[in-house]
Write a protein that holds these residues in place. Structure first.
Motif, PDB file in Angstrom:
ATOM      1  N   GLY A 140       9.189   3.604  -6.172  1.00  0.00           N
ATOM      2  CA  GLY A 140       7.928   3.690  -5.199  1.00  0.00           C
ATOM      3  C   GLY A 140       7.268   5.096  -5.502  1.00  0.00           C
ATOM      4  O   GLY A 140       6.164   5.321  -5.237  1.00  0.00           O
ATOM      5  N   ALA A 141       8.395   6.181  -5.579  1.00  0.00           N
ATOM      6  CA  ALA A 141       7.580   7.317  -5.743  1.00  0.00           C
ATOM      7  C   ALA A 141       6.909   7.546  -6.942  1.00  0.00           C
ATOM      8  O   ALA A 141       5.761   8.176  -6.956  1.00  0.00           O
ATOM      9  N   GLN A 142       7.375   7.111  -7.944  1.00  0.00           N
ATOM     10  CA  GLN A 142       6.811   7.315  -9.392  1.00  0.00           C
ATOM     11  C   GLN A 142       5.432   6.386  -9.228  1.00  0.00           C
ATOM     12  O   GLN A 142       4.402   6.813  -9.871  1.00  0.00           O
ATOM     13  N   LEU A 143       5.513   5.482  -8.521  1.00  0.00           N
ATOM     14  CA  LEU A 143       4.302   4.350  -8.756  1.00  0.00           C
ATOM     15  C   LEU A 143       3.043   5.182  -7.797  1.00  0.00           C
ATOM     16  O   LEU A 143       1.957   4.934  -8.064  1.00  0.00           O
ATOM     17  N   ALA A 144       3.444   5.481  -6.701  1.00  0.00           N
ATOM     18  CA  ALA A 144       2.505   6.278  -5.501  1.00  0.00           C
ATOM     19  C   ALA A 144       1.936   7.361  -6.406  1.00  0.00           C
ATOM     20  O   ALA A 144       0.815   7.453  -6.277  1.00  0.00           O
ATOM     21  N   ARG A 145       2.659   8.215  -7.170  1.00  0.00           N
ATOM     22  CA  ARG A 145       1.868   9.363  -7.927  1.00  0.00           C
ATOM     23  C   ARG A 145       1.246   8.729  -8.915  1.00  0.00           C
ATOM     24  O   ARG A 145      -0.257   9.039  -8.980  1.00  0.00           O
ATOM     25  N   ALA A 146       1.277   7.490  -9.578  1.00  0.00           N
ATOM     26  CA  ALA A 146       0.597   7.106 -10.649  1.00  0.00           C
ATOM     27  C   ALA A 146      -0.579   6.468 -10.206  1.00  0.00           C
ATOM     28  O   ALA A 146      -1.755   6.383 -10.621  1.00  0.00           O
ATOM     29  N   CYS A 147      -0.583   5.859  -8.950  1.00  0.00           N
ATOM     30  CA  CYS A 147      -1.548   5.073  -8.514  1.00  0.00           C
ATOM     31  C   CYS A 147      -2.593   5.979  -7.465  1.00  0.00           C
ATOM     32  O   CYS A 147      -3.578   5.692  -6.954  1.00  0.00           O
ATOM     33  N   MET A 148      -2.037   7.159  -7.164  1.00  0.00           N
ATOM     34  CA  MET A 148      -2.555   8.236  -6.337  1.00  0.00           C
ATOM     35  C   MET A 148      -2.892   7.725  -4.972  1.00  0.00           C
ATOM     36  O   MET A 148      -3.987   7.811  -4.379  1.00  0.00           O
ATOM     37  N   VAL A 149      -1.900   7.230  -4.465  1.00  0.00           N
ATOM     38  CA  VAL A 149      -1.716   6.869  -3.082  1.00  0.00           C
ATOM     39  C   VAL A 149      -0.450   7.438  -2.324  1.00  0.00           C
ATOM     40  O   VAL A 149       0.365   8.008  -3.018  1.00  0.00           O
ATOM     41  N   THR A 150      -0.566   7.463  -1.075  1.00  0.00           N
ATOM     42  CA  THR A 150       0.691   7.977  -0.420  1.00  0.00           C
ATOM     43  C   THR A 150       1.881   6.956  -0.735  1.00  0.00           C
ATOM     44  O   THR A 150       1.772   6.189  -0.844  1.00  0.00           O
ATOM     45  N   PRO A 151       3.223   7.843  -0.528  1.00  0.00           N
ATOM     46  CA  PRO A 151       4.388   7.037  -0.648  1.00  0.00           C
ATOM     47  C   PRO A 151       4.455   5.687   0.465  1.00  0.00           C
ATOM     48  O   PRO A 151       4.937   4.864   0.180  1.00  0.00           O
ATOM     49  N   GLN A 152       3.914   6.273   1.617  1.00  0.00           N
ATOM     50  CA  GLN A 152       3.888   5.163   2.651  1.00  0.00           C
ATOM     51  C   GLN A 152       3.122   3.913   2.236  1.00  0.00           C
ATOM     52  O   GLN A 152       3.331   2.883   2.466  1.00  0.00           O
ATOM     53  N   THR A 153       1.864   4.122   1.701  1.00  0.00           N
ATOM     54  CA  THR A 153       0.891   3.195   1.075  1.00  0.00           C
ATOM     55  C   THR A 153       1.734   2.498   0.019  1.00  0.00           C
ATOM     56  O   THR A 153       1.619   1.204   0.150  1.00  0.00           O
ATOM     57  N   MET A 154       2.398   2.937  -0.704  1.00  0.00           N
ATOM     58  CA  MET A 154       2.935   2.460  -1.758  1.00  0.00           C
ATOM     59  C   MET A 154       4.143   1.414  -1.282  1.00  0.00           C
ATOM     60  O   MET A 154       4.445   0.359  -1.868  1.00  0.00           O
ATOM     61  N   THR A 155       4.966   1.966  -0.407  1.00  0.00           N
ATOM     62  CA  THR A 155       5.941   1.234   0.200  1.00  0.00           C
ATOM     63  C   THR A 155       5.250  -0.161   0.810  1.00  0.00           C
ATOM     64  O   THR A 155       5.765  -1.278   0.576  1.00  0.00           O
ATOM     65  N   THR A 156       4.177  -0.304   1.383  1.00  0.00           N
ATOM     66  CA  THR A 156       3.427  -1.316   2.106  1.00  0.00           C
ATOM     67  C   THR A 156       3.036  -2.320   0.704  1.00  0.00           C
ATOM     68  O   THR A 156       3.093  -3.396   0.834  1.00  0.00           O
ATOM     69  N   ILE A 157       2.427  -1.555  -0.177  1.00  0.00           N
ATOM     70  CA  ILE A 157       2.191  -2.367  -1.277  1.00  0.00           C
ATOM     71  C   ILE A 157       3.232  -3.151  -2.037  1.00  0.00           C
ATOM     72  O   ILE A 157       2.918  -4.427  -2.310  1.00  0.00           O
ATOM     73  N   LEU A 158       4.340  -2.503  -2.288  1.00  0.00           N
ATOM     74  CA  LEU A 158       5.364  -3.020  -2.766  1.00  0.00           C
ATOM     75  C   LEU A 158       5.856  -4.220  -1.885  1.00  0.00           C
ATOM     76  O   LEU A 158       6.284  -5.198  -2.661  1.00  0.00           O
ATOM     77  N   ALA A 159       6.060  -3.901  -0.704  1.00  0.00           N
ATOM     78  CA  ALA A 159       6.574  -4.833   0.190  1.00  0.00           C
ATOM     79  C   ALA A 159       5.556  -6.123   0.088  1.00  0.00           C
ATOM     80  O   ALA A 159       6.153  -7.543   0.203  1.00  0.00           O
ATOM     81  N   ASN A 160       4.382  -6.178  -0.013  1.00  0.00           N
ATOM     82  CA  ASN A 160       3.564  -7.340  -0.002  1.00  0.00           C
ATOM     83  C   ASN A 160       3.838  -7.861  -1.440  1.00  0.00           C
ATOM     84  O   ASN A 160       3.674  -9.167  -1.574  1.00  0.00           O
ATOM     85  N   LEU A 161       3.921  -7.246  -2.493  1.00  0.00           N
ATOM     86  CA  LEU A 161       4.272  -7.805  -3.718  1.00  0.00           C
ATOM     87  C   LEU A 161       5.369  -8.566  -3.830  1.00  0.00           C
ATOM     88  O   LEU A 161       5.561  -9.519  -4.582  1.00  0.00           O
ATOM     89  N   GLU A 162       6.560  -7.871  -3.151  1.00  0.00           N
ATOM     90  CA  GLU A 162       7.743  -8.542  -3.177  1.00  0.00           C
ATOM     91  C   GLU A 162       7.761  -9.987  -2.342  1.00  0.00           C
ATOM     92  O   GLU A 162       8.383 -11.035  -2.983  1.00  0.00           O
ATOM     93  N   THR A 163       6.925  -9.834  -1.284  1.00  0.00           N
ATOM     94  CA  THR A 163       7.018 -10.995  -0.657  1.00  0.00           C
ATOM     95  C   THR A 163       6.099 -12.151  -1.198  1.00  0.00           C
ATOM     96  O   THR A 163       6.483 -13.261  -1.102  1.00  0.00           O
ATOM     97  N   LYS A 164       5.240 -11.705  -2.009  1.00  0.00           N
ATOM     98  CA  LYS A 164       4.448 -12.751  -3.010  1.00  0.00           C
ATOM     99  C   LYS A 164       5.275 -13.036  -4.046  1.00  0.00           C
ATOM    100  O   LYS A 164       4.772 -13.825  -4.915  1.00  0.00           O
ATOM    101  N   GLY A 165       6.457 -12.690  -4.233  1.00  0.00           N
ATOM    102  CA  GLY A 165       7.376 -13.089  -5.621  1.00  0.00           C
ATOM    103  C   GLY A 165       6.921 -12.557  -6.590  1.00  0.00           C
ATOM    104  O   GLY A 165       7.119 -12.910  -7.818  1.00  0.00           O
ATOM    105  N   LEU A 166       6.128 -11.437  -6.468  1.00  0.00           N
ATOM    106  CA  LEU A 166       5.667 -10.835  -7.860  1.00  0.00           C
ATOM    107  C   LEU A 166       6.312  -9.635  -8.436  1.00  0.00           C
ATOM    108  O   LEU A 166       6.410  -9.348  -9.785  1.00  0.00           O
ATOM    109  N   ILE A 167       7.284  -9.139  -7.578  1.00  0.00           N
ATOM    110  CA  ILE A 167       8.173  -8.078  -7.927  1.00  0.00           C
ATOM    111  C   ILE A 167       9.639  -8.361  -7.447  1.00  0.00           C
ATOM    112  O   ILE A 167       9.479  -8.962  -6.221  1.00  0.00           O
TER     113      ILE A 167
END
Length: 146
Positions: free
Chosen positions: A54-81
């Motif tokens: 999540g930390a690597q992705l947050a840096r690459a996407c230029m978002v906060t770690p907290q925002t990336m945590t939410t993004i990843l949780a949503n993607l996981e819920t959708k079965g995409l990751i």
């Protein structure tokens, strides 16, 4: 007579308007596959790598770690990751695309590339190269490296 103090005459305003138009159009087309722009960018980054924290992705996407945590949780819920404990660090979760995630990423990327192609089609190749060069110079100047 032009008033140079008018916000519409400022370079920053023109850049922001172009960015907002680009993001708004990507948002519109990605909505058809139930993705946000940050979710799409995250999926695209995961498609290019073997798995990322999540930390690597947050840096690459230029978002906060907290925002990336939410993004990843949503993607996981959708079965995409999927997220699994890293083999290197027990406290780090590594995200990877699922088969469904890979399929959707390809579809979403085609939609986003379509938007970018419309932008490219508005400029001839020399203008595209010039715009890229000018934007790189602007970025360097603002970062103090130009």
């Amino acid at each position: 007579m032009t008033d140079h103090n008018d916000i519409h005459d400022r370079l920053g305003h023109a850049i922001k308007r172009a960015e907002q138009a680009l993001i708004a159009e990507k948002t519109r087309v990605l909505r058809t596959v139930d993705l946000t722009v940050p979710q799409y960018v995250t999926l695209l980054l995961l498609q290019q790598g073997a798995g990322s924290s999540g930390a690597q992705l947050a840096r690459a996407c230029m978002v906060t770690p907290q925002t990336m945590t939410t993004i990843l949780a949503n993607l996981e819920t959708k079965g995409l990751i999927t997220r699994e404990t890293s083999s290197v660090h027990q406290k780090v979760l590594v995200a990877r695309l699922t088969r469904t995630g890979r399929t959707l990423t390809k579809k979403a990327d085609a939609l986003a590339r379509g938007v970018e192609q419309r932008l490219a089609d508005a400029l001839d190749p020399a203008e595209q190269a010039q715009l890229r060069a000018l934007l790189e110079r602007a970025t360097a100047a603002l970062r103090g490296t130009g």
